[in-house]
Design a protein around this motif. Structure first.
Motif, PDB file in Angstrom:
ATOM      1  N   LEU A  40      49.051  19.171  -8.269  1.00 10.28           N
ATOM      2  CA  LEU A  40      47.728  18.560  -8.396  1.00 10.28           C
ATOM      3  C   LEU A  40      47.715  17.403  -9.391  1.00 10.28           C
ATOM      4  CD1 LEU A  40      44.777  18.536  -7.568  1.00 10.28           C
ATOM      5  CD2 LEU A  40      44.332  20.297  -9.308  1.00 10.28           C
ATOM      6  N   GLU A  72      46.343  13.624  -8.557  1.00 14.16           N
ATOM      7  CA  GLU A  72      45.285  13.015  -9.367  1.00 14.16           C
ATOM      8  C   GLU A  72      45.752  11.698  -9.979  1.00 14.16           C
ATOM      9  OE1 GLU A  72      42.832  17.030 -10.690  1.00 14.16           O
ATOM     10  OE2 GLU A  72      44.516  16.347 -11.927  1.00 14.16           O
ATOM     11  N   TYR A  97      35.506  19.406  -5.293  1.00 13.68           N
ATOM     12  CA  TYR A  97      36.213  19.918  -4.140  1.00 13.68           C
ATOM     13  C   TYR A  97      36.889  21.222  -4.517  1.00 13.68           C
ATOM     14  CZ  TYR A  97      39.966  17.670  -6.744  1.00 13.68           C
ATOM     15  OH  TYR A  97      40.819  17.289  -7.745  1.00 13.68           O
ATOM     16  N   GLU A  98      37.239  21.986  -3.506  1.00 15.79           N
ATOM     17  CA  GLU A  98      37.935  23.243  -3.734  1.00 15.79           C
ATOM     18  C   GLU A  98      39.279  23.182  -3.027  1.00 15.79           C
ATOM     19  OE1 GLU A  98      37.414  28.045  -2.913  1.00 15.79           O
ATOM     20  OE2 GLU A  98      35.716  26.676  -2.670  1.00 15.79           O
ATOM     21  N   ARG A  99      40.364  23.359  -3.768  1.00 17.75           N
ATOM     22  CA  ARG A  99      41.712  23.327  -3.207  1.00 17.75           C
ATOM     23  C   ARG A  99      42.103  24.720  -2.719  1.00 17.75           C
ATOM     24  NH1 ARG A  99      45.175  19.119  -2.734  1.00 17.75           N
ATOM     25  NH2 ARG A  99      46.898  20.315  -3.640  1.00 17.75           N
ATOM     26  N   TYR A 139      45.355  27.350  -1.423  1.00 16.44           N
ATOM     27  CA  TYR A 139      46.775  27.552  -1.695  1.00 16.44           C
ATOM     28  C   TYR A 139      47.523  27.251  -0.398  1.00 16.44           C
ATOM     29  CZ  TYR A 139      45.576  29.704  -6.151  1.00 16.44           C
ATOM     30  OH  TYR A 139      45.112  29.937  -7.424  1.00 16.44           O
ATOM     31  N   ASN A 140      48.340  26.205  -0.426  1.00 18.71           N
ATOM     32  CA  ASN A 140      48.987  25.654   0.750  1.00 18.71           C
ATOM     33  C   ASN A 140      50.426  26.150   0.833  1.00 18.71           C
ATOM     34  OD1 ASN A 140      50.262  24.054   2.655  1.00 18.71           O
ATOM     35  ND2 ASN A 140      49.825  22.109   1.652  1.00 18.71           N
ATOM     36  N   THR A 146      52.798  21.456  -0.160  1.00 17.26           N
ATOM     37  CA  THR A 146      51.915  21.225  -1.303  1.00 17.26           C
ATOM     38  C   THR A 146      52.579  20.318  -2.340  1.00 17.26           C
ATOM     39  OG1 THR A 146      50.481  22.367  -2.888  1.00 17.26           O
ATOM     40  CG2 THR A 146      52.699  23.254  -2.613  1.00 17.26           C
TER      41      THR A 146
END
Length: 362
Positions: free
Chosen positions: A17, A21, A2-4, A6-7, A14
């Motif tokens: 990560l 995980e 997946y590609e995250r 920038y929130n 945000t």
């Protein structure tokens, strides 16, 4: 894979990560229990140990003394707007409110249902562009507490130095900047924070309350509105938001691994400087909403020369994986929320995009 993106959304916001995980990896089997943390009884020893460790980690990170209790509630900061005066304000007494943004204003409005509210300062006429100087604060003779909002998510301002109120307890809504910088907890009788900006996901509200203030709380309230209820029952009077508390626990562990509040504060200063420097060096193309000495390290608010350019900026940024940059309707323009979990790389990506957008549209 997946590609995250920038929130930059202001909340829910945000999350680190590694926290996501870790939650993913033990979602169906928490600490070898054979159950998800969402399935474990809140009456079990395993869950209670988790919740107690969450409180202990928070106290370590903020250097909170043993004369404070940490509570896990629901209802967000909005419920605390009413719950604070419900517990401590009576019709014959006065509480002072420092109105420096929309949420501070809402808190003051709620308090009026329970007692006298004195507005010690109000910067609304300036569209909440700044934090007032200490000399501007006009306190009442004998307030039961002084309430402030430490960081203004909408307007991008932040109290960098808290007012000296002597023996009068400070009460603070720290929803959007708790754990982002070190501060002295001792003047505060009560601190509350919705988790969804800087602590974890939506669903849990952290309350830190000093025992001497707790002793003054109104006992003649419905049981669910008394802070004493949650102190007495270790926040387990009813079913707490167990998964949200678990996520806060993971965030606090992550924060300790980053070096604690002092280290994250240094990084937050570096992150914010990347964006503010572009604003200041843009020749007026980017115009900050907040006055420079009131700027927030958590929420950067700015305008462009026209609404058309602002809309173009948001569209182009979204295409580049920079999400959630549209400003609140009260201010307009753009807003970048750069809480603890936002990486330095994310802020640099935004700063580089801003420079490129200026070169093409300035």
């Amino acid at each position: 894979m997946y590609e995250r993106v920038y929130n930059f959304y202001p909340g829910p916001a945000t999350l680190p990560l590694p926290v996501l995980e870790a939650a993913r990896d033990e979602l169906v089997n928490f600490q070898s229990s054979g159950m998800s943390v969402m399935e474990i009884s809140h009456r079990s020893k395993q869950y209670e140990a988790l919740q107690n460790d969450t409180a202990d980690r928070l106290k370590r990170l903020l250097k909170i003394g043993d004369n404070y209790k940490v509570l896990f509630l629901q209802g967000g900061a909005s419920l605390q707007f009413a719950m604070v005066p419900m517990n401590f304000l009576t019709p014959d007494k006065t509480a002072d409110y420092l109105v420096t943004g929309s949420f501070a204003e809402k808190a003051a409005d709620e308090a009026k249902y329970f007692g006298q509210v004195h507005t010690a300062v109000n910067t609304k006429e300036e569209n909440f562009r700044r934090i007032p100087d200490p000399a501007e604060l006009k306190f009442s003779p004998n307030p039961v507490y002084v309430h402030l909002t430490s960081n203004n998510t909408i307007y991008g301002t932040q109290w960098h130095t808290f007012p000296d109120c002597g023996d009068v307890p400070l009460v603070a809504d720290m929803s959007s900047d708790i754990l982002s910088r070190p501060f002295d907890v001792k003047p505060f009788g009560l601190i509350y924070a919705g988790a969804q900006k800087n602590l974890g996901p939506a669903g849990v509200t952290i309350v830190i309350i000093r025992e001497d203030l707790l002793a003054k709380a109104n006992p003649n309230l419905p049981v669910m509105y008394r802070y004493e209820t949650f102190v007495k029952h270790n926040s387990l009077y009813n079913t707490p938001p167990t998964f949200s508390i678990y996520m806060v626990w993971l965030v606090l562990k992550w924060l300790e691994e980053q070096g604690g509040v002092e280290a994250i504060h240094k990084r937050n200063q570096e992150k914010a400087a990347l964006i503010y420097d572009v604003i200041d060096q843009s020749g007026g193309f980017y115009r900050g909403h907040a006055e420079k000495n009131s700027r927030s390290l958590m929420n950067v608010t700015f305008r462009l020369p026209s609404t058309e350019l602002e809309e173009k900026f948001v569209r182009a940024a979204t295409e580049e994986g920079l999400i959630g940059l549209k400003g609140h309707r009260s201010v307009g323009g753009l807003r970048a929320s750069i809480y603890n979990a936002m990486s330095y790389e994310g802020c640099k990506a935004l700063a580089d995009f801003m420079k490129d957008f200026l070169a093409k549209n300035g």
